[in-house]
Design a protein around this motif. Structure first.
Motif, mmCIF file in Angstrom:
data_model
loop_
_atom_site.group_PDB
_atom_site.id
_atom_site.type_symbol
_atom_site.label_atom_id
_atom_site.label_comp_id
_atom_site.label_asym_id
_atom_site.label_seq_id
_atom_site.Cartn_x
_atom_site.Cartn_y
_atom_site.Cartn_z
ATOM 1 N N ARG A 1 -39.499 31.466 -26.721
ATOM 2 C CA ARG A 1 -38.401 30.499 -26.645
ATOM 3 C C ARG A 1 -37.483 30.743 -25.444
ATOM 4 O O ARG A 1 -37.085 29.790 -24.772
ATOM 5 N N PRO A 2 -37.108 31.996 -25.110
ATOM 6 C CA PRO A 2 -36.245 32.215 -23.929
ATOM 7 C C PRO A 2 -36.882 31.713 -22.631
ATOM 8 O O PRO A 2 -36.195 31.192 -21.759
ATOM 9 N N ILE A 3 -38.233 31.864 -22.534
ATOM 10 C CA ILE A 3 -38.905 31.384 -21.321
ATOM 11 C C ILE A 3 -38.766 29.861 -21.211
ATOM 12 O O ILE A 3 -38.461 29.307 -20.152
ATOM 13 N N PHE A 4 -38.991 29.170 -22.352
ATOM 14 C CA PHE A 4 -38.841 27.724 -22.350
ATOM 15 C C PHE A 4 -37.422 27.323 -21.978
ATOM 16 O O PHE A 4 -37.213 26.396 -21.192
ATOM 17 N N ASN A 5 -36.419 28.048 -22.569
ATOM 18 C CA ASN A 5 -35.018 27.689 -22.301
ATOM 19 C C ASN A 5 -34.703 27.746 -20.806
ATOM 20 O O ASN A 5 -34.083 26.839 -20.249
ATOM 21 N N TRP A 6 -35.150 28.831 -20.168
ATOM 22 C CA TRP A 6 -34.858 28.970 -18.744
ATOM 23 C C TRP A 6 -35.602 27.933 -17.908
ATOM 24 O O TRP A 6 -35.053 27.379 -16.963
ATOM 25 N N LEU A 7 -36.860 27.669 -18.236
ATOM 26 C CA LEU A 7 -37.605 26.656 -17.508
ATOM 27 C C LEU A 7 -36.993 25.269 -17.705
ATOM 28 O O LEU A 7 -36.838 24.490 -16.747
ATOM 29 N N HIS A 8 -36.640 24.944 -18.933
ATOM 30 C CA HIS A 8 -36.056 23.635 -19.230
ATOM 31 C C HIS A 8 -34.735 23.460 -18.486
ATOM 32 O O HIS A 8 -34.469 22.404 -17.902
ATOM 33 N N TRP A 9 -33.916 24.494 -18.511
ATOM 34 C CA TRP A 9 -32.630 24.446 -17.809
ATOM 35 C C TRP A 9 -32.822 24.340 -16.293
ATOM 36 O O TRP A 9 -32.172 23.538 -15.621
ATOM 37 N N PHE B 1 -29.782 10.281 -24.178
ATOM 38 C CA PHE B 1 -29.419 10.125 -22.762
ATOM 39 C C PHE B 1 -30.551 10.569 -21.838
ATOM 40 O O PHE B 1 -30.815 9.930 -20.810
ATOM 41 N N MET B 2 -31.240 11.658 -22.179
ATOM 42 C CA MET B 2 -32.294 12.144 -21.297
ATOM 43 C C MET B 2 -33.539 11.256 -21.357
ATOM 44 O O MET B 2 -34.244 11.102 -20.352
ATOM 45 N N LEU B 3 -33.824 10.672 -22.533
ATOM 46 C CA LEU B 3 -34.931 9.717 -22.604
ATOM 47 C C LEU B 3 -34.628 8.469 -21.773
ATOM 48 O O LEU B 3 -35.523 7.905 -21.119
ATOM 49 N N LEU B 4 -33.369 8.018 -21.798
ATOM 50 C CA LEU B 4 -32.976 6.900 -20.935
ATOM 51 C C LEU B 4 -33.140 7.268 -19.462
ATOM 52 O O LEU B 4 -33.605 6.444 -18.653
ATOM 53 N N THR B 5 -32.746 8.489 -19.105
ATOM 54 C CA THR B 5 -32.919 8.958 -17.729
ATOM 55 C C THR B 5 -34.389 8.914 -17.335
ATOM 56 O O THR B 5 -34.749 8.445 -16.243
ATOM 57 N N TRP B 6 -35.253 9.409 -18.223
ATOM 58 C CA TRP B 6 -36.694 9.426 -17.947
ATOM 59 C C TRP B 6 -37.235 8.008 -17.774
ATOM 60 O O TRP B 6 -37.949 7.720 -16.814
ATOM 61 N N GLY C 1 -42.553 19.074 -21.574
ATOM 62 C CA GLY C 1 -42.298 20.470 -21.910
ATOM 63 C C GLY C 1 -41.424 20.607 -23.142
ATOM 64 O O GLY C 1 -41.627 21.496 -23.968
ATOM 65 N N ALA C 2 -40.421 19.694 -23.251
ATOM 66 C CA ALA C 2 -39.532 19.756 -24.419
ATOM 67 C C ALA C 2 -40.287 19.454 -25.714
ATOM 68 O O ALA C 2 -39.989 20.018 -26.769
ATOM 69 N N TYR C 3 -41.278 18.582 -25.643
ATOM 70 C CA TYR C 3 -42.049 18.232 -26.848
ATOM 71 C C TYR C 3 -42.852 19.426 -27.364
ATOM 72 O O TYR C 3 -43.006 19.615 -28.568
#
Length: 624
Positions: free
Chosen positions: A480-488, A422-427, A468-470
């Protein structure tokens, strides 16, 4: 061919006057000049003065200012507006009788020659007693005429069968106002608006929205006719407009165009010449000589709607650029707005449309509107991306990590596999929509609306999110927590901005969306918020029932080692998973319905005109 065409147009105009008024205008007194020329408003320079001559009345039509006139239609009427009496055509060389109800009860002109004054003899019907008011339409020239002018009343009495008596009130030497209001049968304006008469036959017509000339319901329209070595531009706009203008352009974009504009000024209308600026300083400032090469022939404001007829020279030099209406072809740009500036019109917030191709203005064939396919695709892609795929993808990532446990798609958990799809379709939809709108506009939007800025920010956030997700750190690592918060944070910020941007899109002129789209977007927001609240509540209840202290806030699930130990059992779903799956199914169905509805509205915009045309098309069928 041009000479033949010019002759045919000129001949048609000349021939509309010599035979006088036809019987079809007996009741309304409204001449059918040019297929839509409006009568003059305000005071008339002409007077209608009756005086006694034996057993008859001599009616004089003249101008106290010495202004000659070319045509007329004169009648005697009762207070109930019944046409009575008889005119003696032998008493005047410039008129002949017209039988509207009874023989010779009206009289009209023979030729369009200038007339300084007309005297005509009128006799009342035998036995009539009561007041008579003489009503007339007087045409100074083809484009300038007054309808329903009145004389002072004449009271008719009788002493014998053939001896009528007349009494006259004190006469006002000033011109009489056109207080007479012709009785007109109310017709559907979309079908009987005289502006559209002659389109594609004797004049070139173009209007906005697209195809509105055929359905006769334009928000703004222009009609062009050749008048000798001049060109007449008729302009009209809906009641909410304070200006309407037509630009002559060498392409289908605004910039370096010569514009004729008609502007409401007090109770009247003024005509000006202006010149458009292109990117980045869009505008249409008036020329130092704003009447260069133009002459306002006629204008009116009826029920708030603007109408004007402006005659323009075939060749004008504007800002050093030659506009040759005979030798060159031009795209037409029609626009209307609800605001004015100090020395120019305001933004075209009511409507704007460019023709698809250039055309000689003497060519009366239908002029197609520029395609809005790319604009429609842009809107449809953004709706599908942010109301559809993004909404479902975000919901899956936040609340469905502990659903469909033990099942995988291509080696990934079900929730993650679908979230990524779904997110790739959004992109993909967002980037495609962003490219399409820049291909269409080839510049930054000229509208004073934050839609473009917010949309650009949304696209940037959307673009960097999968990158960023890649490169995300592995679960359990320190970063990992830093990525989670940034991604969210980036994902939710992009989603919120996208929804706000869609609200602003409803107000865009080019979008042509109806106001009720706001309520559909509000319904989506309510559905999305309620779904989040219910799912958050269900996660809390599931935690309590299983006596596990795992928070329902998903970013903490991957916060580091030991943070999701309560969910170490990966073989079974969290409590109430069936309920969550059922709620997800309902959510997707409703979201799909909202997305489809908005895509249909966007693709068919302007939907109001499309619906009107559809009803007009099926009305005859339903009537049968």
């Amino acid at each position: 061919m041009y000479a033949v065409y010019l002759f045919s147009i000129t001949w048609a105009i000349v021939q509309s006057l010599p035979q006088g008024a036809p019987p079809s205008v007996c009741q309304t007194l409204m001449p059918f000049h040019g297929g839509g020329i409006r009568p003059q408003g305000g005071l008339s320079p002409y007077t209608i003065v009756p005086r006694r001559q034996g057993n008859h009345i001599v009616v004089t039509m003249t101008s106290a200012l010495g202004i000659p006139f070319q045509g007329f239609l004169l009648q005697g009427r009762t207070p109930d507006r019944d046409i009575i009496g008889q005119f003696d055509s032998s008493s005047v060389n410039e008129g002949h009788p017209l039988d509207c109800g009874t023989p010779s009860d009206s009289i009209t002109h023979n030729s369009p020659n200038d007339k300084n004054s007309i005297d005509v003899v009128w006799s009342p019907p035998r036995g009539y007693e009561g007041p008579v008011i003489f009503n007339a339409t007087i045409a100074q020239e083809y484009e300038t005429f007054w309808v329903g002018l009145e004389s002072d009343p004449v009271h008719v009495t009788k002493r014998g069968a053939n001896d009528p008596q007349f009494s006259f009130p004190l006469h006002n030497n000033g011109p009489t106002p056109p207080n007479y209001i012709p009785r007109q049968v109310k017709q559907n304006s979309a079908e009987f608006d005289p502006f559209y008469q002659g389109c594609s036959v004797t004049k070139l017509c173009f209007g906005s929205p697209a195809n509105c000339v055929e359905s006769k319901n334009c928000k703004a329209a222009v009609a062009v006719t050749v008048a000798g070595d001049k060109y007449d531009f008729e302009l009209k706009a809906e009641s909410s407009a304070v200006w309407v203008g037509v630009g002559l352009s060498e392409d289908d974009k605004m910039g370096d165009d010569s514009v004729v504009e008609c502007v409401k000024r007090g109770n009247g209308i003024a005509a000006f010449m202006s010149y458009t600026n292109g990117n980045p300083n869009y505008g249409a400032p008036r020329l130092p000589n704003p009447q260069l090469g133009i002459q306002l022939l006629n204008s009116s404001i009826q029920d708030g709607a603007i109408y004007c007829r402006v005659r323009r020279d075939a060749l004008t030099i504007v800002n050093g650029k030659a506009f040759d209406l005979i030798g060159k072809k031009y795209n037409l740009l029609i626009a209307a707005g609800s605001s004015l500036k100090q020395s120019s019109v305001g933004f075209h917030d009511l409507t704007y449309l460019a023709s698809a191709q250039s055309q000689a203005l003497a060519d009366v064939s239908a002029l197609a509107a520029k395609s809005k396919l790319l604009i429609r695709l842009h809107g449809c892609f953004m709706i599908a991306a942010w109301l559809g795929t993004a909404s479902v993808g975000i919901l899956l990532a936040r609340y469905y990590r502990q659903t469909w446990m033990g099942r995988q798609i291509l080696g990934k958990d079900v929730w993650f596999a679908w979230h990524r799809i779904f997110m790739l379709l959004t992109w993909a939809l967002t980037i495609a929509a962003f490219v399409l709108i820049f291909v269409e506009l080839k510049a930054w939007s000229g509208e004073r609306n934050p839609h473009a800025i917010l949309g650009t920010i949304t696209t940037i956030l959307c673009f960097i999110q999968p990158i960023g997700a890649y490169f995300r750190p592995h679960p359990g690592t320190a970063k990992r927590p830093i990525f989670n918060w940034l991604h969210w944070s980036i994902g939710n910020a992009a989603h919120i901005l996208a929804i706000v941007t869609l609200f602003f899109a409803v107000k865009l002129t080019k979008a042509e969306l109806p106001d009720f789209v706001d309520w559909i977007l509000v319904a989506y927001v309510v559905l999305h918020v309620i779904s989040h609240l219910i799912l958050s509540l269900m996660n809390c209840i599931a935690d309590r029932s299983s006596e596990r202290r795992v928070t329902s806030f998903p970013m903490k699930d991957l916060g580091g080692p030991g943070r999701n130990s309560a969910y170490s059992d990966r073989s079974s779903d969290a409590p109430y998973s069936n309920f969550r799956r059922g709620l997800l199914a309902v959510y997707i169905v409703i979201i799909l319905a909202i997305v489809i509805a908005l895509i249909v509205i966007t693709a068919l915009a302007p939907i109001a005109e499309s619906w009107t045309s559809f009803k007009s098309a099926v009305a005859p069928t339903n009537a049968n």
